[in-house]
Design a protein around this motif. Structure first.
Motif, PDB file in Angstrom:
ATOM      1  N   THR A 176       0.834  -1.199   0.000  1.00 35.87           N
ATOM      2  CA  THR A 176       0.000   0.000   0.000  1.00 35.87           C
ATOM      3  C   THR A 176       0.873   1.254   0.000  1.00 35.87           C
ATOM      4  OG1 THR A 176      -1.651  -1.260   1.222  1.00 35.87           O
ATOM      5  CG2 THR A 176      -1.920   1.140   1.214  1.00 35.87           C
ATOM      6  N   GLY A 177       2.039   1.149   0.690  1.00 33.26           N
ATOM      7  CA  GLY A 177       2.974   2.271   0.707  1.00 33.26           C
ATOM      8  C   GLY A 177       4.422   1.780   0.655  1.00 33.26           C
ATOM      9  N   ALA A 208      -6.104   0.412   1.955  1.00 34.52           N
ATOM     10  CA  ALA A 208      -6.454   1.646   1.246  1.00 34.52           C
ATOM     11  C   ALA A 208      -6.722   1.258  -0.201  1.00 34.52           C
ATOM     12  CB  ALA A 208      -5.330   2.664   1.336  1.00 34.52           C
ATOM     13  N   TYR A 311       0.377  10.528   1.761  1.00 34.88           N
ATOM     14  CA  TYR A 311       0.094   9.122   2.052  1.00 34.88           C
ATOM     15  C   TYR A 311      -0.514   8.955   3.444  1.00 34.88           C
ATOM     16  CZ  TYR A 311       0.797   4.189   3.026  1.00 34.88           C
ATOM     17  OH  TYR A 311       0.587   2.880   3.367  1.00 34.88           O
ATOM     18  N   GLY A 315      -3.974   7.205   3.028  1.00 34.97           N
ATOM     19  CA  GLY A 315      -3.966   5.822   3.516  1.00 34.97           C
ATOM     20  C   GLY A 315      -4.877   5.637   4.729  1.00 34.97           C
TER      21      GLY A 315
END
Lengths: 493, 100
Positions: A176-177, A208, A311, A315
């Motif tokens: 996701t990140g 997310a 983010y 997120g």
């Protein structure tokens, strides 16, 4: 005894096809390695010998009846425990879902198994994938096979450790990140985040939804490409999955990088908090690419300076919405003595979620709440546009971009666990790619001098340019010949 | 933008989280530290920039409105903490007592 850490997925499949060993023997080797190392590493939430032997038996029957074997026949695989697979629990390493039994299959997992892979277990993660060290698991941390006092990264730390330690040939993580690439970097494995939409997200518990993507860990680039072959493709169950023609991501791996335009992202190399050795490894990788015939230049991505802020708004905002489903009614933890429905929701959630999950839900709910929406969420979405533009401009001049995957090598367990912001900074190089939605792979670039821990190189590509980033990674891999076997594994041999 | 203790309590209620007093204080400090960092985004002049909600230009996907098999009832209920007569059990939501 078969040593999986020395065999590629193709060698496993071909060995089974040629009768060198059986799929059952391969499964035994993987489960034996898990028995030997799991007490030290703790990569798994659940080991699945029954599922593994069932799948292996099907492969051995296919061999006996001389059927052409699928591409991952008999290859032991491990699955991050936020992906559903019937016959396993899907806990997300949370008390909330401690006893949750999968009632359907995640598409990517199903496709991997349909390609002949043998599932050996479900891997530990930071609770609901919130974290960069796997210390946020409700079931305890996973340890780095290169140094058991250090973290394997996260959130897909169990999946990374399982492949690093040779307990599986391939594993699936979600990113996701940076949750695939950063643990890949910290464990010396090849770790791919495909383009958003390349792989169906159906059956992977959502963190997310506009950022999440499933991808593989492997010991080498070819295995990662084979895994992507298996899991990629449109899925009617995920409306955001891209409807593109099937591609063989192994087809161009050996074509080299002559004339490939490689951009070193200089402003990301100069950020505070990037270890000198990591910076040097990226510079040295650029020289390697130049020596291999690539056209190496420099580029800047100035808007990515706001990536972390954007983010940590987007997120958590999406997560706070996605995690609203855990209400103690349809599944998950439920207090036994609720006075009314609000009491049921609020206490079941507060008891079922761990500290980082609560932190993210609070942050996201705040960012979306009345009066703050435009200042935070709206502003973050606009910053996301700027980051996309930076990448678009960079890809007019370059085919792939180079950055570190992580600013540091693996840190010690406990070192950052009391400081959320310090932990968040470990994803500073990976986050912009999720915000823009393009693809990137982390590939081992060497060991740090002092600590002898792996350093990862991030090779970033444009949308749906996985074949290009994998080709670049394959050329680099061949040039530096990094030994992916961690010391823990060497000790037991 | 610093977040007050009262705001932490309000957000916790919006998020349906029963926090202890200690958690409220602690989370307030942590959220402020994170927001301090995130707030740099407020300095960007983005008035002329279009927001990105999604990385790719995706459009809504529809299909014909026809009945298809879904999860069997007993499968859908398998993980429920409490069920009765093929349904999820929840506490009373409206009112209480005989007249509800």
């Amino acid at each position: 005894m078969i040593d999986l850490s020395r065999l590629s997925a193709t060698q496993v499949r071909d060995g089974i096809a040629d009768g060198v060993f059986t799929a059952r023997e391969v499964a035994e080797a993987a489960l034996g390695r898990i028995d030997a190392l799991e007490p030290h590493v703790r990569a798994f939430n659940q080991v699945t010998p029954e599922l593994a032997y069932e799948a292996a038996a099907r492969i051995d029957e296919a061999v006996a009846s001389r059927v052409v074997l699928p591409p991952l026949a008999g290859v032991p695989v491990a699955i991050k425990d936020n992906m559903n697979l019937i016959g396993t629990r899907t806990t997300c390493s949370s008390r909330m879902l401690e006893n949750y039994e999968s009632v359907y299959d995640c598409t990517a997992v199903r496709r991997l198994l349909d390609a002949g892979a043998v599932p050996v277990g479900k891997c530990n993660l930071d609770e609901f994938a919130f974290g960069s060290s796997t210390e946020n698991s409700a079931f305890g941390p996973t340890r780095n096979p290169w140094d058991l006092e250090r973290v394997p990264g996260g959130s897909s730390g169990g999946s990374a450790a399982a492949v690093s330690a040779g307990m599986a040939s391939i594993s699936l993580g979600s990113d996701t990140g940076g949750s695939i690439r950063q643990p890949g970097s910290l464990t010396g494995t090849v770790a791919l985040k495909p383009t958003y939409g390349r792989v169906s997200r159906y059956g992977c518990v959502a963190f997310a939804s506009s950022l999440d993507q499933i991808g593989p860990f492997a010991k080498n680039v070819e295995d990662a490409a084979l895994a992507l072959n298996a899991i990629a493709g449109h899925d009617p169950m995920d409306a955001t999955s891209a409807d593109l023609p099937a591609e063989d991501f192994t087809a161009t791996l050996a074509e080299g990088v002559t004339g490939l335009r490689v951009g070193v992202v200089t402003d990301l190399l100069d950020t505070d908090g990037c270890d000198a050795e990591v910076r040097e490894a990226v510079r040295s990788a650029a020289e390697t690419f130049a020596a291999l015939g690539a056209d190496v230049g420099e580029v800047e991505l100035p808007s990515t300076a706001h990536g972390l802020s954007a983010y940590y708004i987007i997120g958590p905002a999406e997560a706070s919405s996605n995690l609203a489903r855990f209400d103690g009614i349809r599944y998950g933890h439920r207090i036994p003595d609720a006075e009314d429905v609000i009491d049921l929701y609020t206490r079941s959630r507060a008891e079922g979620f761990g500290p980082e999950t609560i932190r993210r839900i609070m942050l996201g709910t705040y960012a979306l709440s009345a009066g703050y929406y435009d200042a935070y969420y709206g502003q973050a979405q606009k910053a996301r546009t700027l980051i996309k533009r930076d990448f678009a401009e960079a890809f007019e001049r370059f085919d792939v971009l180079l950055t570190p995957t992580s600013p540091t090598v693996a840190f010690e367990i406990g070192e950052k666990s009391d400081d959320p912001l310090a932990m968040y900074l470990s994803d500073i190089y990976t986050i912009p790619v999720n915000l823009a939605g393009n693809c990137a792979v982390s590939i081992p670039a060497g060991l740090s001098e002092a600590e002898r821990m792996p350093i990862g190189l991030q090779v970033i590509g444009d949308y749906f340019a996985e074949a290009t980033v994998l080709r670049a990674a394959a050329a680099f891999e061949a040039a530096i010949a990094f030994d992916t076997t961690p010391s823990l594994v060497r000790e037991i041999q | 933008m610093a977040i007050s203790e009262q705001q932490v309590r309000h957000v916790a209620m919006l998020a349906r989280l029963a926090l202890t007093d200690e958690q409220v204080v602690h989370l307030g400090e942590e959220l402020n530290s994170i927001l301090d960092h995130i707030d740099t985004i407020q300095q960007l002049d983005l008035a002329e920039v279009e927001p990105t909600a999604h990385a790719l230009d995706v459009v809504n996907v529809t299909r014909s409105d026809e009945v298809r098999p879904g999860l069997e009832r007993e499968v859908a209920l398998r993980n429920a903490p409490e069920t009765e007569d093929g349904a999820f059990v929840i506490p009373r939501i409206v009112g209480g007592g005989e007249e509800a």
